[in-house]
Design an enzyme around this catalytic site. Structure first.
Site, mmCIF file in Angstrom:
data_model
loop_
_atom_site.group_PDB
_atom_site.id
_atom_site.type_symbol
_atom_site.label_atom_id
_atom_site.label_comp_id
_atom_site.label_asym_id
_atom_site.label_seq_id
_atom_site.Cartn_x
_atom_site.Cartn_y
_atom_site.Cartn_z
ATOM 1 N N LYS A 20 40.354 54.346 51.213
ATOM 2 C CA LYS A 20 41.170 55.224 50.372
ATOM 3 C C LYS A 20 40.453 56.550 50.185
ATOM 4 O O LYS A 20 39.221 56.592 50.110
ATOM 5 C CB LYS A 20 41.421 54.578 48.995
ATOM 6 C CG LYS A 20 42.229 55.453 48.045
ATOM 7 C CD LYS A 20 42.409 54.802 46.677
ATOM 8 C CE LYS A 20 43.213 55.725 45.760
ATOM 9 N NZ LYS A 20 43.417 55.158 44.419
ATOM 10 N N GLU B 11 44.143 58.688 31.760
ATOM 11 C CA GLU B 11 43.204 57.711 32.323
ATOM 12 C C GLU B 11 41.907 57.571 31.537
ATOM 13 O O GLU B 11 41.173 58.539 31.321
ATOM 14 C CB GLU B 11 42.876 58.086 33.775
ATOM 15 C CG GLU B 11 42.056 57.040 34.499
ATOM 16 C CD GLU B 11 41.935 57.314 35.992
ATOM 17 O OE1 GLU B 11 41.243 56.534 36.670
ATOM 18 O OE2 GLU B 11 42.528 58.301 36.476
#
Length: 431
Positions: A183, A233
């Protein structure tokens, strides 16, 4: 305000009455009050820097500070100071790891039931430093009204246009195909010029109204430049040895149409590509925490719904091993696979080559670090505001996680949507 004027007088009296003690490193003066007010309006009236602001995601606690008595550019030195002095520091790490932690001159911690105001003075040079502290108190009781931010803005530059950014994605996908990465999180920076000066405090106050369920933060190292954002987050929160963190990755749109939002939610919860992307973040966090924790608990996937987008989230909790602290956790976790990629080191190296800009504080972490408690957010959905004589420049960041199966054009649309969380606050009829 009368109450703030009274607190100011108390501080001045305490400072003038204090008899310096040998070997006293930091002198602490503190006052508690049931008075609450807008910390952003207070910061707007203050003239000492750096200025720091953090509104916790749970909404229960806000911190604001001005000035500094100590500054640390090394996490180990900051952690040592905290243990030695039993005081909290404010600050964090930039994306690539540069650290900034400060013991402020004035710290305001606001809770639902009132506020604690703390003034710090350097005990080793008390007579000189108290003059700075008294000067810092000169505007303590003042607030400046927060203003509307609606105005004309124009795009003046972007680090990558759609075609170039999609090429970055193709290069990232090639590295994934070759097995170098699983990723990579690619970002873009877009800069806008405002028609009139834009105060960072005004924009952040507007963001607090509309971007709910987020951390709201500001780091202004000078009057000319501030870094702000509203991040959904959590990096981690620590109470003693209890640690909470999360994997926030996988994205779908949110809009005005509730039926369409529900369709997007259902799709997101069952989409294999987004499920895989989120699992990579879970794996990365658990792998990085493993040396420092006794056990890890991973909860079921859920949705984190925001104003413009919604995300997959899995909450993670852990018990730290005795002797492990914030220095270990910060350096191990940051940056997570949610903002960098996986493997962590290889993803950071790839980003340095692919992206044509330095992220600095974007996708870094800011928070509060103390002896028994720490709370750090990931500084996404963020922007720099730079002041000119008659206008301001707003540089907005947004990123997207790229994994096998990512489609460049769809990822471009995702970062455009994420950037609108802040940009739309300035535009008429765009909320």
């Amino acid at each position: 305000m009368d109450n703030l004027q009274s607190i100011k007088a108390q501080f001045i009296a305490q400072i003038n009455a204090y008899q310096p003690e040998k070997d006293r490193d930091i002198v602490v003066f503190q006052c508690n009050t049931e008075t609450t007010f807008s910390l952003l309006a207070w910061l707007k009236a203050q003239q000492y820097y750096p200025q720091f602001y953090l509104h916790g995601r749970d909404g229960a606690t806000k911190w604001a500070s001005i000035g500094q008595v100590r500054q640390f550019s090394d996490v180990s030195a900051a952690a040592h100071f905290i243990q030695e002095q039993q005081l909290a520091l404010l600050g964090g790490l930039q994306f690539y790891g540069d650290a900034l932690f400060v013991l402020p001159r004035l710290l305001l911690q606001q809770r639902q039931d009132g506020m604690t105001i703390t003034l710090f003075i350097d005990g080793k040079q008390f007579e000189q430093d108290k003059l700075v502290a008294l000067a810092c108190l000169s505007t303590f009781e003042k607030q400046t009204a927060l203003q509307t931010v609606k105005q004309e803005i124009s795009l003046i530059s972007q680090k990558a246009d759609q075609a170039e950014w999609c090429r970055w994605v193709e290069q990232g996908l090639q590295k994934i195909k070759q097995g170098e990465l699983s990723k990579i999180v690619l970002a873009n920076e877009r800069c806008f010029k405002t028609a009139a000066p834009l105060a960072a405090t005004d924009l952040l106050a507007e963001s607090e109204k509309y971007n709910l369920g987020c951390y709201h933060f500001m780091l202004a190292e000078s009057e000319q430049r501030a870094f702000i954002g509203s991040s959904p987050e959590l990096l981690y929160r620590r109470h003693g040895l209890q640690l909470k963190t999360e994997a926030l990755a996988g994205t779908a749109f949110m809009g005005e149409d509730e039926q369409q939002n529900q369709q997007q939610s259902d799709w997101l919860l069952h989409d294999k590509k987004n499920e895989y992307e989120n699992q990579l973040v879970v794996d990365g966090i658990c792998q990085n925490l493993q040396p420092f924790v006794q056990q890890i608990t991973i909860e079921k996937v859920e949705l984190k719904k925001l104003r413009k987008v919604q995300h997959l989230r899995r909450r993670i909790s852990a018990q730290l091993k005795a002797g492990c602290g914030d220095k270990d956790i910060l350096l191990a976790m940051h940056p997570t696979a949610a903002v960098a990629g996986l493997p962590q080191l290889e993803a950071k190296q790839a980003l340095r080559k692919l992206e044509n800009f330095d992220r600095t504080w974007y996708a870094g972490t800011l928070g509060v670090m103390g002896p028994a408690y720490a709370d750090f957010c990931v500084t996404i959905r963020s922007a720099f505001i730079e002041q000119a004589e008659n206008d301001s420049q707003l540089c907005v960041f947004a990123g997207a996680g790229i994994v096998e199966g990512s489609i460049p054009l769809l990822e471009w649309r995702e970062i455009e949507r994420k950037a609108m969380g802040l940009v739309s606050l300035l535009q008429q009829n765009q909320l």
